[in-house]
Design an enzyme around this catalytic site. Sequence first.
Site, PDB file in Angstrom:
ATOM      1  N   ASP A 171       6.368  11.945  -7.607  1.00 29.34           N
ATOM      2  CA  ASP A 171       5.731  12.237  -6.261  1.00 29.34           C
ATOM      3  C   ASP A 171       6.433  12.713  -5.312  1.00 29.34           C
ATOM      4  O   ASP A 171       5.931  13.636  -4.611  1.00 29.34           O
ATOM      5  CB  ASP A 171       5.505  10.475  -5.492  1.00 29.34           C
ATOM      6  CG  ASP A 171       4.858  10.763  -4.381  1.00 29.34           C
ATOM      7  OD1 ASP A 171       3.598  11.144  -4.275  1.00 29.34           O
ATOM      8  OD2 ASP A 171       5.501  10.436  -3.429  1.00 29.34           O
TER       9      ASP A 171
ATOM     10  N   GLU B   4       1.944   4.757  -5.330  1.00 32.89           N
ATOM     11  CA  GLU B   4       0.420   5.321  -5.986  1.00 32.89           C
ATOM     12  C   GLU B   4      -0.188   4.655  -6.735  1.00 32.89           C
ATOM     13  O   GLU B   4       0.257   3.540  -7.158  1.00 32.89           O
ATOM     14  CB  GLU B   4       1.098   6.866  -6.593  1.00 32.89           C
ATOM     15  CG  GLU B   4       1.726   7.810  -5.687  1.00 32.89           C
ATOM     16  CD  GLU B   4       0.885   8.284  -4.575  1.00 32.89           C
ATOM     17  OE1 GLU B   4      -0.171   8.934  -5.101  1.00 32.89           O
ATOM     18  OE2 GLU B   4       1.425   8.098  -3.427  1.00 32.89           O
TER      19      GLU B   4
ATOM     20  N   LYS C  64       5.919  16.719  -3.522  1.00 32.56           N
ATOM     21  CA  LYS C  64       5.939  16.833  -2.107  1.00 32.56           C
ATOM     22  C   LYS C  64       7.003  18.052  -1.776  1.00 32.56           C
ATOM     23  O   LYS C  64       6.865  18.912  -1.146  1.00 32.56           O
ATOM     24  CB  LYS C  64       6.327  15.772  -1.445  1.00 32.56           C
ATOM     25  CG  LYS C  64       5.303  14.555  -1.116  1.00 32.56           C
ATOM     26  CD  LYS C  64       6.063  13.139  -0.904  1.00 32.56           C
ATOM     27  CE  LYS C  64       4.947  12.053  -0.813  1.00 32.56           C
ATOM     28  NZ  LYS C  64       5.325  10.725  -0.838  1.00 32.56           N
TER      29      LYS C  64
ATOM     30  N   GLY D 270       0.860  -1.354   0.024  1.00 35.39           N
ATOM     31  CA  GLY D 270      -0.068   0.035  -0.066  1.00 35.39           C
ATOM     32  C   GLY D 270       0.763   1.371   0.011  1.00 35.39           C
ATOM     33  O   GLY D 270       0.087   2.526   0.231  1.00 35.39           O
TER      34      GLY D 270
HETATM   35  P1  NAP Z   1      -6.179   4.075  -3.048  1.00 38.01           P
HETATM   36  O1  NAP Z   1      -5.868   2.946  -2.426  1.00 38.01           O
HETATM   37  O2  NAP Z   1      -6.050   4.107  -4.656  1.00 38.01           O
HETATM   38  O3  NAP Z   1      -7.514   4.520  -2.824  1.00 38.01           O
HETATM   39  C1  NAP Z   1      -8.431   5.626  -3.390  1.00 38.01           C
HETATM   40  C2  NAP Z   1      -9.680   5.536  -2.899  1.00 38.01           C
HETATM   41  O4  NAP Z   1     -10.543   6.698  -3.518  1.00 38.01           O
HETATM   42  C3  NAP Z   1     -10.825   4.081  -3.317  1.00 38.01           C
HETATM   43  O5  NAP Z   1     -11.544   3.827  -2.270  1.00 38.01           O
HETATM   44  C4  NAP Z   1     -11.434   4.788  -4.471  1.00 38.01           C
HETATM   45  O6  NAP Z   1     -12.861   4.182  -4.592  1.00 38.01           O
HETATM   46  C5  NAP Z   1     -11.780   6.177  -4.096  1.00 38.01           C
HETATM   47  N1  NAP Z   1     -11.773   6.998  -5.458  1.00 38.01           N
HETATM   48  C6  NAP Z   1     -10.776   7.059  -6.445  1.00 38.01           C
HETATM   49  N2  NAP Z   1     -11.296   7.870  -7.539  1.00 38.01           N
HETATM   50  C7  NAP Z   1     -12.525   8.179  -7.057  1.00 38.01           C
HETATM   51  C8  NAP Z   1     -13.554   9.001  -7.648  1.00 38.01           C
HETATM   52  N3  NAP Z   1     -13.335   9.701  -8.646  1.00 38.01           N
HETATM   53  N4  NAP Z   1     -14.809   9.011  -7.111  1.00 38.01           N
HETATM   54  C9  NAP Z   1     -15.106   8.298  -5.934  1.00 38.01           C
HETATM   55  N5  NAP Z   1     -14.122   7.756  -5.414  1.00 38.01           N
HETATM   56  C10 NAP Z   1     -12.836   7.589  -5.928  1.00 38.01           C
HETATM   57  O7  NAP Z   1      -5.459   5.329  -2.767  1.00 38.01           O
HETATM   58  P2  NAP Z   1      -4.460   5.582  -1.324  1.00 38.01           P
HETATM   59  O8  NAP Z   1      -3.150   4.801  -1.392  1.00 38.01           O
HETATM   60  O9  NAP Z   1      -5.493   5.231  -0.299  1.00 38.01           O
HETATM   61  O10 NAP Z   1      -4.394   7.264  -1.826  1.00 38.01           O
HETATM   62  C11 NAP Z   1      -5.259   8.225  -1.553  1.00 38.01           C
HETATM   63  C12 NAP Z   1      -4.612   9.687  -1.326  1.00 38.01           C
HETATM   64  O11 NAP Z   1      -3.486   9.631  -0.257  1.00 38.01           O
HETATM   65  C13 NAP Z   1      -3.688   9.873  -2.701  1.00 38.01           C
HETATM   66  O12 NAP Z   1      -3.811  11.378  -3.055  1.00 38.01           O
HETATM   67  C14 NAP Z   1      -2.392   9.463  -2.320  1.00 38.01           C
HETATM   68  O13 NAP Z   1      -1.447  10.191  -3.066  1.00 38.01           O
HETATM   69  C15 NAP Z   1      -2.254  10.076  -0.746  1.00 38.01           C
HETATM   70  N6  NAP Z   1      -1.300   9.286  -0.063  1.00 38.01           N
HETATM   71  C16 NAP Z   1      -1.127   7.935   0.104  1.00 38.01           C
HETATM   72  C17 NAP Z   1      -0.210   7.409   0.865  1.00 38.01           C
HETATM   73  C18 NAP Z   1      -0.102   5.799   1.085  1.00 38.01           C
HETATM   74  O14 NAP Z   1       0.648   5.160   1.620  1.00 38.01           O
HETATM   75  N7  NAP Z   1      -0.846   5.158   0.182  1.00 38.01           N
HETATM   76  C19 NAP Z   1       0.539   8.202   1.591  1.00 38.01           C
HETATM   77  C20 NAP Z   1       0.612   9.608   1.630  1.00 38.01           C
HETATM   78  C21 NAP Z   1      -0.652  10.087   0.891  1.00 38.01           C
HETATM   79  P3  NAP Z   1     -12.819   2.525  -4.916  1.00 38.01           P
HETATM   80  O15 NAP Z   1     -12.181   1.701  -3.715  1.00 38.01           O
HETATM   81  O16 NAP Z   1     -14.327   2.173  -4.925  1.00 38.01           O
HETATM   82  O17 NAP Z   1     -11.910   2.348  -6.209  1.00 38.01           O
HETATM   83  N1  HSE Z   2       3.325   6.715  -2.897  1.00 34.81           N
HETATM   84  C1  HSE Z   2       3.857   7.575  -1.842  1.00 34.81           C
HETATM   85  C2  HSE Z   2       5.159   7.221  -1.168  1.00 34.81           C
HETATM   86  C3  HSE Z   2       2.908   7.500  -0.661  1.00 34.81           C
HETATM   87  O1  HSE Z   2       5.598   6.027  -1.476  1.00 34.81           O
HETATM   88  O2  HSE Z   2       5.932   7.939  -0.547  1.00 34.81           O
HETATM   89  C4  HSE Z   2       3.276   8.545   0.429  1.00 34.81           C
HETATM   90  O3  HSE Z   2       3.038   9.736   0.025  1.00 34.81           O
END
Ligand code: NAP
Ligand code: HSE
Length: 433
Positions: free
Chosen positions: A207, A196, A211, A193
Site C-alpha cells: 500500500d 485495506e 502511494k 477501518g
Molecule cells: P471498504 O470499507 O471495504 O468499502 C468498500 C465498499 O465498496 C463497500 O461498500 C462495498 O460494498 C463496495 N464494493 C466493493 N467492491 C464492489 C463492487 N465490485 N461493486 C460494487 N460495490 C463494491 O473499503 P474502504 O476502506 O472504504 O476503502 C475504499 C477505497 O478507499 C479503497 O480504494 C482504499 O484503498 C481507499 N482508502 C481507504 C482508506 C481507509 O482509511 N479505509 C484511506 C484512504 C484510501 P458492500 O458494502 O456491499 O460490500
Molecule cells: N490502508 C491504508 C493505510 C488506508 O493504512 O494507510 C489509507 O490509505
Amino acid sequence: MNQALAAPVRIGLAGLGTVGSGLVAVLQQNADWITGRLGRAVTVKTVLVRDLTKPRAVTLGPGVSLTADAEALVSDPDIDIVVELMGGIDAAFALIHKALSAGKHVVTANKALLAKRGPELFALAAAKGLGLYYEASCAGAVPIVETLKSSLAGNRIKSIIGILNGTANYILSSMSEKGLPFADALKKAQELGYAEADPTLDIQGYDAAHKLIVLIRLAYGRNLPLEKLPVEGITAVTPEDIRFAREFGYAIKLIGQVRDLDGRLAAGVWPMLVHEDFLLASVKGAFNAVRVEGNASGPIMLHGKGAGDLPTASAVLADILALARQGMIPNNTGFLTEPLPEAELVDPDDFISPHYIHFTVKDQAGVMAAISKSMGEHGVSISQAVQKGVPEDGYVSIVFLTHEAQNRAITGVLTDTDAMAFIKPGTVHFRVL
Ligand code: NAP
Ligand code: HSE
C-alpha cells in the site's frame, strides 16, 4: 448578499464502506457550509454497493437510490462526478473507464489502481478533457497530492520521505508503546477501518508502494512500474528489534522514499530505523507524515491522519469541490505530457545508508571476530555494537549499527554470515534513515 444557487453537483458514489460512509456523513454534516462556499449544493444521487441488504453506518437521505448495478452510475446523464470508493482493481478500473468514457469526472481514493493502471486512466481522462482526481489516495487527510501538483509545481523535487501507511504505523506504534503483539495490533487497525480489504497490502509494504508510485508521478512526471520498486513490509519487525533500536536512539518506521540523483530516482519502501531527533520518528498511530524537499522551497513537512473514515472523506471532498469549481482543463497529473515517460531507477544495491544488523549467534569465542572480519572485507565500518542477554539455547543477540555502506556490501556480509555454522539463519537487517 443573496445569490441564486446554481444547480447542485450530483454525485454517483461507488462504495459505502469506511470511506464512502465517511463521505456521506461529512456531506450531511457540512451541507450548508459546502453550499455556501461553492454556491451550489453537493448531493449524492445514487450509491453503488455489492450487497443491498447489508446494514450501513449512515442513513442515506430521501431520493438517494442504492443499487448493485454499476450502469446506474455511468449511464445516468444526471450524474456529474463518479466517486470511486470501492477499492480493488478490475471492477474499479471498469467503472472509472466507463465513467470517463461517458464524459463524467472521476474522484478516487484507489492508490492500488492508480499505481497499476493509472497511465491508461490518465490518458483517457486527458483525451476526454476530464478530471481524474485522487487526493485521498495518498496519506488520507494530508493534502500531499495538491501540494505536489500545485503548491510545489515550480520546484525540482529533491526527495520525498514519508510514513505513508497508517495501518503499519499504528501496528509499529502499538508494539512499541503498548507492547501489543503484531496480530492484535493489526486486528485493532482493521476494526478502526484503517486497513485495506486485503491487509497484507498494508503489512507487506505494497500500500505504501502504491502511494509512493502516485507521488513519484506527481513529483517527477514519470511512471514507475510497481514491479521495479524495491518493497519490504513490517512482518519481520519484532518487539526485540524495536527495543534494540530504541537503545540506540531510534524508532522503527515503515518508510517510503524517493531521492532524485541527477535525473535517476533512488526509491523504495522499507522498515527503517529513524533517529528520535527526526520529526518522522514521533509520528504515531494511524498518522502519516511526508517530508518533501524542493530545490527552491527547501524541506516541507506535512503531518495528519493517514487513514479512517472522516479524514479520508475530507480529502475526497476536496477533490469534489475542486472539480465543481473547475473552469479550465482539469489538472490530473500536474504535467502536460501524456503518456508520461517511465522513471529511470538507481540500482537498489547502490543505495548508501547506515544499517542495523541483528545476528543470533552461539555464545562462544571467535564469533564477534568472524563477523567483524567479514564486515572489514566488505568495507563495512561498525558504528556501535551490543551483545545482549543470557544465552537461550546457547544463543545470544549481537546487534550492529554500521556507518554508511552500500546495500551491496551488506548483502555480501549477510551472504558470508549466513554460511557461518554458529549464526542462526534469518539475520535481521534494516536500513537506517
Ligand atoms: P471498504 O470499507 O471495504 O468499502 C468498500 C465498499 O465498496 C463497500 O461498500 C462495498 O460494498 C463496495 N464494493 C466493493 N467492491 C464492489 C463492487 N465490485 N461493486 C460494487 N460495490 C463494491 O473499503 P474502504 O476502506 O472504504 O476503502 C475504499 C477505497 O478507499 C479503497 O480504494 C482504499 O484503498 C481507499 N482508502 C481507504 C482508506 C481507509 O482509511 N479505509 C484511506 C484512504 C484510501 P458492500 O458494502 O456491499 O460490500
Ligand atoms: N490502508 C491504508 C493505510 C488506508 O493504512 O494507510 C489509507 O490509505
